[in-house]
Write a protein that holds these residues in place. Structure first.
Motif, short mmCIF file in Angstrom:
data_model
loop_
_atom_site.label_atom_id
_atom_site.label_comp_id
_atom_site.label_asym_id
_atom_site.label_seq_id
_atom_site.Cartn_x
_atom_site.Cartn_y
_atom_site.Cartn_z
N ILE A 62 82.65 79.00 25.02
CA ILE A 62 81.75 79.45 23.85
C ILE A 62 80.71 78.48 24.24
O ILE A 62 79.30 78.62 23.70
N ALA A 63 80.65 77.23 24.51
CA ALA A 63 79.50 76.26 24.54
C ALA A 63 78.59 77.11 25.52
O ALA A 63 77.34 76.77 25.58
N GLU A 64 78.97 77.70 26.57
CA GLU A 64 78.17 78.43 27.63
C GLU A 64 77.59 79.86 27.09
O GLU A 64 76.40 79.98 27.47
N LEU A 65 78.56 80.24 26.52
CA LEU A 65 78.03 81.93 26.26
C LEU A 65 77.60 82.22 24.80
O LEU A 65 77.22 83.13 24.47
N ALA A 66 77.88 81.22 23.76
CA ALA A 66 77.40 81.55 22.64
C ALA A 66 76.31 80.84 21.94
O ALA A 66 76.02 79.79 22.50
N ASP A 67 75.49 81.35 21.02
CA ASP A 67 74.50 80.61 20.27
C ASP A 67 74.91 79.72 19.27
O ASP A 67 74.29 78.65 18.94
N ALA A 68 76.14 79.93 18.66
CA ALA A 68 76.61 79.13 17.73
C ALA A 68 78.10 79.26 17.68
O ALA A 68 78.81 80.31 18.19
N VAL A 69 78.91 78.31 17.24
CA VAL A 69 80.26 78.29 17.09
C VAL A 69 80.46 78.22 15.69
O VAL A 69 80.14 77.79 14.82
N VAL A 70 81.87 79.21 15.52
CA VAL A 70 82.21 79.33 14.21
C VAL A 70 83.35 78.59 13.81
O VAL A 70 84.55 78.68 14.43
#
Ligand SMILES: C=C(O[C@@H]1C=C(C(=O)O)C=C[C@H]1O)C(=O)O
Length: 293
Positions: A62-70
């Motif tokens: 997620i840290a690498e591939l997402a703009d924000a974490v839910v």
């Protein structure tokens, strides 16, 4: 609790949430759908805007591939996972657990802000539920944090959500109460952001592109209203004993310009009059054209 006065806009990838126009986010990817059985790198593969972890094992992807974490509505009480997600270095989208009060929700948001770098967005209505727009608005004004309304469960709430001050809409695929397919849903949400936003969302654009984008939204709202006005004026022409240019009522036209000037004092009657003359004549031409067909 955060200041009631300060607004904290948060950038999510290319989107600025909380300042400027409301944004539309086309879906959040949940690794919970895979119950921990899928490789997070495989599921995310292409860059995504919002990603929800199933466990701490998903967080590096997620840290690498997402703009924000839910921080998802279903596990807001899993504090170790909340802390790890909040500390990822990404903006954190904090969903409200279905029965959580505003205080509990904002407490969790403040906790996430403290565990991370302060970039927190609130999200109401997640997981196909119907957003409580009153609650969303209260949370926004108490905390100053941007708020997203997840309208996946009822896309027709898009306009109401923008009117209630949502800084963004999340469309997560068709919801239980929604007949809309994802593309239609996206269009409904964009329309709400444009038209309702133009009418009701305060904006102070500072750059040329931002100003032009804001003007484009106002023009979209104007065009929508002009089309609606022309239809109504057309009905009047059919109802009146004498319609069209022959039945023109200059007293009524002057009165409507005077009323409009109260809402548009900077333009005033003198500038509005020629504008409305053009609008009225366009409507009359259209009505006569239709009558002759
Ligand atoms: C619509 C009417 O017909 C004409 C068109 C008008 C308009 O477009 O607002 C106003 C007065 C009339 O000249 C009306 O009489 O109300």
């Amino acid at each position: 609790m955060s200041s009631t006065l300060e607004r904290h806009a948060v950038a999510v990838g290319d989107l600025l949430v909380g300042d400027g126009p409301a944004v539309v986010i086309g879906g959040r990817v949940s690794l919970r759908a895979h119950g921990g059985r899928a490789d997070a790198y495989e599921v995310l593969r292409d860059r995504v805007t919002l990603a929800e972890p199933y466990s701490a094992a998903d967080l590096p992807a997620i840290a690498e591939l997402a703009d924000a974490v839910v921080v998802g509505a279903s596990w807001t009480r899993d504090i170790p996972l909340v802390r790890a997600a909040a500390g990822l270095g990404l903006p954190v989208v904090v969903e409200r657990r279905a029965s959580a009060s505003v205080e509990e929700w904002l407490g969790l948001a403040d906790y996430c802000a403290g565990e991370g770098d302060g970039r927190v967005i609130l999200c109401e209505g997640a997981r196909g539920g119907r957003p409580d727009l009153g609650l969303m608005r209260a949370a926004q004004s108490i905390s100053g944090r941007p708020v997203l309304a997840d309208v996946s469960g009822d896309i027709e709430l898009s306009a109401a959500a923008v009117a209630a001050g949502a800084d963004g809409l999340i469309i997560d695929g068709p919801g239980p109460g929604s007949a809309a397919d994802p593309l239609t849903a996206l269009r409904v949400a964009e329309e709400a952001v444009t038209v309702v936003g133009a009418l009701l969302r305060p904006e102070a654009p500072a750059t040329l592109p931002e100003c032009r984008a804001a003007i484009d939204r106002v023009d979209a709202a104007l065009a929508t209203l002009l089309e609606r006005r022309a239809e109504l004026a057309g009905i009047v022409q059919r109802i009146k004993p004498v319609g069209g240019f022959a039945g023109r009522d200059m007293g009524r036209e002057r009165a409507l310009v005077a009323r409009m000037a109260l809402r548009a004092p900077s333009l005033g009657e003198a500038r509005l009059a020629p504008i409305m003359n053009a609008v009225i004549e366009a409507g009359l031409h259209l009505a006569e054209e239709r009558a002759s067909q």
